[in-house]
Design an enzyme around this catalytic site. Structure first.
Site, PDB file in Angstrom:
ATOM      1  N   ILE A 187       0.820  -1.216   0.000  1.00 38.23           N
ATOM      2  CA  ILE A 187       0.000   0.000   0.000  1.00 38.23           C
ATOM      3  C   ILE A 187       0.854   1.267   0.000  1.00 38.23           C
ATOM      4  O   ILE A 187       0.313   2.356   0.177  1.00 38.23           O
ATOM      5  CB  ILE A 187      -0.998   0.019   1.176  1.00 38.23           C
ATOM      6  CG1 ILE A 187      -0.278  -0.178   2.512  1.00 38.23           C
ATOM      7  CG2 ILE A 187      -2.081  -1.017   0.986  1.00 38.23           C
ATOM      8  CD1 ILE A 187      -1.167   0.126   3.712  1.00 38.23           C
ATOM      9  N   THR A 188       2.167   1.142  -0.212  1.00 47.13           N
ATOM     10  CA  THR A 188       2.964   2.373  -0.317  1.00 47.13           C
ATOM     11  C   THR A 188       2.688   3.001  -1.686  1.00 47.13           C
ATOM     12  O   THR A 188       2.301   2.313  -2.628  1.00 47.13           O
ATOM     13  CB  THR A 188       4.480   2.098  -0.202  1.00 47.13           C
ATOM     14  OG1 THR A 188       4.882   1.252  -1.286  1.00 47.13           O
ATOM     15  CG2 THR A 188       4.843   1.469   1.119  1.00 47.13           C
ATOM     16  N   CYS A 189       2.917   4.307  -1.761  1.00 46.66           N
ATOM     17  CA  CYS A 189       2.720   4.987  -3.043  1.00 46.66           C
ATOM     18  C   CYS A 189       4.022   4.903  -3.826  1.00 46.66           C
ATOM     19  O   CYS A 189       4.626   5.919  -4.161  1.00 46.66           O
ATOM     20  CB  CYS A 189       2.347   6.441  -2.815  1.00 46.66           C
ATOM     21  SG  CYS A 189       0.904   6.587  -1.810  1.00 46.66           S
ATOM     22  N   ASP A 190       4.499   3.707  -4.058  1.00 47.60           N
ATOM     23  CA  ASP A 190       5.780   3.515  -4.705  1.00 47.60           C
ATOM     24  C   ASP A 190       5.664   2.267  -5.563  1.00 47.60           C
ATOM     25  O   ASP A 190       5.338   1.196  -5.044  1.00 47.60           O
ATOM     26  CB  ASP A 190       6.857   3.331  -3.607  1.00 47.60           C
ATOM     27  CG  ASP A 190       8.255   3.382  -4.181  1.00 47.60           C
ATOM     28  OD1 ASP A 190       8.470   2.857  -5.274  1.00 47.60           O
ATOM     29  OD2 ASP A 190       9.130   3.966  -3.514  1.00 47.60           O
ATOM     30  N   ASN A 245       6.799   6.282   3.356  1.00 50.33           N
ATOM     31  CA  ASN A 245       5.373   6.644   3.386  1.00 50.33           C
ATOM     32  C   ASN A 245       4.819   6.694   4.817  1.00 50.33           C
ATOM     33  O   ASN A 245       3.609   6.671   5.033  1.00 50.33           O
ATOM     34  CB  ASN A 245       4.520   5.645   2.616  1.00 50.33           C
ATOM     35  CG  ASN A 245       4.082   6.149   1.262  1.00 50.33           C
ATOM     36  OD1 ASN A 245       3.602   5.366   0.463  1.00 50.33           O
ATOM     37  ND2 ASN A 245       4.224   7.416   0.967  1.00 50.33           N
TER      38      ASN A 245
END
Ligand code: PLP
Length: 622
Positions: A485-488, A536
Site C-alpha cells: 500500500i505504499t505509493c511507490d 510513506n
C-alpha cells in the site's frame, strides 16, 4: 514444496490451513489462522508478525548440539562457544529468549556498534559466555567494552584497523584492565551469493596478513601479547555452497596455526556467520538456498580446523561461530491481508456493435478461431491489433469507446489462450507465448509495506516463501503478484521461490466479498524485522509472541502482544510534535469558524476526530 523449506516447522493440515510446529516433531501444531483470529479478538489486526518463541529455542539447541556432537565424534580438543549477532534481530524479547535457550551451552552475543554493545552488556549475564565486539570502534566503544571486562565478562574487542589496536592498548592501560583482543583476518577466499563482498581481498573489514603481524608488534611493544585471544573471519551472510565455507575455514585455520607457532596463545577461532537458510527448499547452491545441513556445517568446520591444527602440530582452539540468520529466520511469520485485486480482464461483458471497427472485427476473428494449433499466430495477431489501436489513438484516429473494446478483447482472448496453455505439456508451449502467464497475472493489493517488512526483497531481490495461510484445500484460480500500500511502484513482490529458480507469479485464490484472505510471508525473522524503513510513514506492524502450552486447549497461548506504531509515533520520528500538530489544526479550525465556514460544534468535532486519528495505526483498518 512447504515440506522442503518448512523443515518440519511448517505444514498444511487436512482443512487446508498452514500449521506451525515450533519444536518440529514435538509439541502441538498451531494453525496460523487461529493465531490471527485470536490476535484480532485482542484488537491486533494484520499486518501481523507472529513470533514462535519455542522455535527460537529449537534453533539455538540445534546449532549448539550440532557443534557439540561434531566435537565429540571427531575427538576435537576445543569447545564450542557460539554467539548470536544482535544485528540480525535486536529486539529485546528475541535476544533474551536466545540467551535463555543457550544458557546451558554458554551461548553469547556478538555486537557491531555502540548501541548494540550497551544492550548486550545489560542482557548478558553468563560470564562463561562471550561478547564478541566487531565493527569499527571509537574510544567510547572501547571504554564501554572495558566496563564489561571489569564486571568479569569475556568481552573480546575484534580490531578491524591497526589504529584500533593502539587505542585498545592505551585505554586498557588507563583503565587498568586486562583486555581480550581479537583480529579479523581478511581471507582470499570470497563468499558466494548476495553477500559475497564481505570476504576477499577487497573486503570492507579485516586486516591483511602484514597488518596482523603489525598488530602483534604493537601488542608485544605494550607488553600485552597475551591479550590476543581470538582470530576471526566472516565471508558474508547466506553462503549457499559448503565448499566455499570449507575453503575459508582451512585458510583461516592455517593463519591460526602459523600464529600459534609464532608463540601467540590464541584461544578462540571465530568462523563468523554465513550459515544459510534454504528459502526455496531446493537444497542447492542457488542464492536462496544451501547445499548442506546445520550438522554438515558444524562437522566440516570442526574437521577442517582439527585437520590443519594436527598437520601444523598446534593445539585445537575453541570454536566460535556467529550464526544469526540460521537462528532467527524461521521464528517469525508476517501475515498480510489481500484486500483487493487489480485485474487485466474486464469485469463487465464486452458490448459488441453490429458495425464494428475493423480492428475489433480482426480481434473477434482471432478470438473465435483460437486453438492449440494456432496459439503463437493468434498471440502475434492480437499483439499487433493492440499496438495498432494505440498508434491510431495517439494520432487522434480512434475514439475512447473503440480503444476500450480493443483492450478488453485483447485481454479476453489472452485469457482464453492461457486456459489452452494450462492443458499443454510445457515443452509444447510456443516460446513467444510463455510470457503470457506473467502478462495476465493479477495484482493482489496487500495491507503492508515491502520497505518496512521485506526490505531485502526490494533491495537485493532476496526470496521468501509466500503462501496463503488458509483455503489450501481449494485449487487457486489466478496467477498473481503482490503489491503493497505504499505509493511507490517498487512496493511489490513479483519474484517468488521456485526450486533453484525464480517465479514471477504466485497461484492465489479468488477473493470472496468481505471475507479476509490472509497470506503468510515466511522465514522473515532475520534482518527483515529490524531493517524496516518508514517509507510513506508506514511503521512497525502489530506483533504477537506465541508459546506452546499443553495445558491450553489449543496447545498454545499468546504471551505478549505488541501494538504496531501509531500515526503520532511515526510523525514524531520525523519531528512532527503531536501537540503542535493539534495546535496548528485547531488554529485553522478557529479561523474557519470565524469565517463562518464551520459551526463551532462541527469544528470541535472535526478537531476531536483529528486528535483521535493520530492514535490510529499506520496501516489500513479493515
Ligand atoms: N558476523 C558478522 C561479522 C557479520 O557481518 C554477520 C552478517 O553479515 C554475521 C555475523 C551474521 O551472519 P549470518 O546471519 O549469515 O549468520
Amino acid at each position: 514444496m512447504i515440506d522442503r523449506w518448512g523443515r518440519g516447522y511448517f505444514d498444511v493440515n487436512p482443512t487446508g490451513n498452514i500449521t506451525a510446529a515450533p519444536l518440529q516433531d514435538r509439541g502441538r501444531k498451531i494453525a496460523l489462522i487461529d493465531v490471527v483470529e485470536e490476535a484480532r479478538d485482542q484488537g491486533l489486526r494484520t499486518p501481523l508478525l507472529i513470533r514462535f518463541q519455542d522455535l527460537l529455542h529449537h534453533r539455538v539447541r540445534t546449532l549448539n548440539e550440532a557443534f557439540n556432537r561434531a566435537i565429540s565424534d571427531l575427538k576435537f580438543r576445543g569447545t564450542y562457544r557460539g554467539v548470536f549477532p544482535i544485528k540480525v534481530n535486536q529486539l529485546k524479547e528475541v535476544v533474551e529468549e536466545i540467551l535463555e535457550a543457550g544458557r546451558t551451552y554458554h551461548y553469547g552475543l556478538e555486537v557491531g556498534s555502540k548501541p548494540e554493545l550497551f544492550a548486550g552488556l545489560s542482557v548478558h549475564t553468563d560470564n562463561e559466555s562471550l561478547i564478541v565486539c566487531n565493527g569499527y570502534k571509537d574510544e567510547n566503544f572501547i571504554r564501554t567494552a572495558m566496563i564489561g571486562r571489569k564486571l568479569g565478562k569475556k568481552v573480546i574487542l575484534v580490531a578491524e584497523k591497526l589504529s584500533e589496536v593502539r587505542t585498545i592498548v592505551r585505554v586498557a592501560k588507563e583503565m587498568n584492565v586486562e583486555p581480550m583482543l581479537g583480529l579479523r583476518v581478511r581471507l582470499m577466499t570470497q563468499g558466494a551469493g548476495k553477500w559475497a563482498e564481505s570476504g576477499g581481498e577487497h573486503a570492507k573489514f579485516g586486516l591483511s596478513t602484514a597488518e596482523i603481524l603489525a598488530a602483534c608488534g604493537i601488542l608485544a611493544e605494550a607488553g600485552m601479547s597475551s591479550a590476543f585471544k581470538l582470530l576471526h573471519f566472516h565471508i558474508g551472510s547466506q553462503v549457499p555452497d559448503i565448499l566455499v565455507i570449507k575453503r575459508a575455514v582451512r585458510e583461516a585455520a592455517r593463519h591460526y596455526a602459523k600464529l600459534r607457532k609464532m608463540g601467540h596463545r590464541i584461544e578462540y577461532m571465530d568462523v563468523g556467520g554465513g550459515l544459510a537458510i534454504d528459502y526455496d527448499g531446493s537444497r542447492s547452491t542457488f542464492h536462496s538456498s544451501m547445499n548442506y545441513s546445520v550438522e554438515e556445517y558444524a562437522r566440516d568446520i570442526v574437521f577442517n580446523i582439527a585437520d590443519i591444527c594436527d598437520d601444523e602440530k598446534v593445539p585445537h582452539p575453541n570454536i566460535v561461530s556467529e550464526s544469526g540468520r540460521a537462528i532467527v529466520a524461521h521464528h517469525s511469520v508476517l501475515v498480510v491481508q489481500a484486500f483487493g485485486s487489480i485485474e487485466k480482464t474486464p469485469e463487465a461483458p464486452i458490448d459488441i456493435q453490429t458495425e464494428e471497427h475493423k480492428l475489433i472485427r480482426n480481434l473477434l476473428d482471432t478470438r473465435d478461431s483460437l486453438s492449440v494449433q494456432n496459439l503463437a499466430e493468434s498471440w502475434h495477431d492480437i499483439l499487433q491489433a493492440k499496438e495498432e489501436s494505440q498508434k491510431m489513438f495517439e494520432l487522434g484516429l480512434l475514439n475512447l469507446d473503440v480503444k476500450a473494446r480493443v483492450e478488453a478483447l485483447f485481454w479476453e482472448t489472452a485469457e482464453r489462450m492461457q486456459k489452452l496453455i494450462t492443458a499443454l505439456d510445457p515443452a509444447e508451449i510456443p516460446e513467444d507465448v510463455v510470457e503470457l502467464r506473467n502478462k495476465l497475472a493479477d495484482q493482489y493489493i496487500c495491507n503492508f509495506s515491502v520497505f518496512q517488512s521485506l526490505l531485502d526483497h526490494w533491495a537485493l531481490g532476496a526470496l521468501f516463501p509466500v503462501v496463503p495461510i488458509h483455503r489450501l484445500h481449494e485449487r487457486p484460480g489466478a496467477e498473481s503478484t503482490l503489491v503493497d500500500i505504499t505509493c511507490d511502484s517498487e512496493g511489490k513482490v513479483s519474484k517468488f521461490i521456485d526450486l533453484s529458480d525464480v517465479k514471477e507469479t504466485l497461484p492465489l485464490h479468488a477473493l470472496r466479498g468481505d471475507e479476509p484472505y490472509y497470506l503468510g510471508i515466511f522465514l522473515t525473522g532475520a534482518y527483515q524485522d529490524i531493517m524496516g524503513d518508514i517509507h510513506n510513514l508506514f511503521g512497525r506492524v502489530n506483533e504477537v509472541h506465541v508459546f506452546l502450552d499443553d495445558d491450553e486447549e489449543c496447545g498454545y497461548y499468546i504471551e505478549e502482544t505488541i501494538a504496531g506504531n501509531q500515526i503520532r509515533e511515526v510523525l514524531a520520528m520525523t519531528q512532527y510534535d503531536t501537540q503542535s500538530l493539534i495546535a496548528k489544526v485547531k488554529a485553522q479550525v478557529d479561523g474557519a469558524i470565524k469565517q463562518d465556514l464551520l459551526k463551532p460544534t462541527e469544528g470541535m468535532r472535526l478537531l476531536a476526530d483529528y486528535e483521535r486519528g493520530l492514535k490510529d495505526q499506520t496501516y489500513l483498518s479493515f
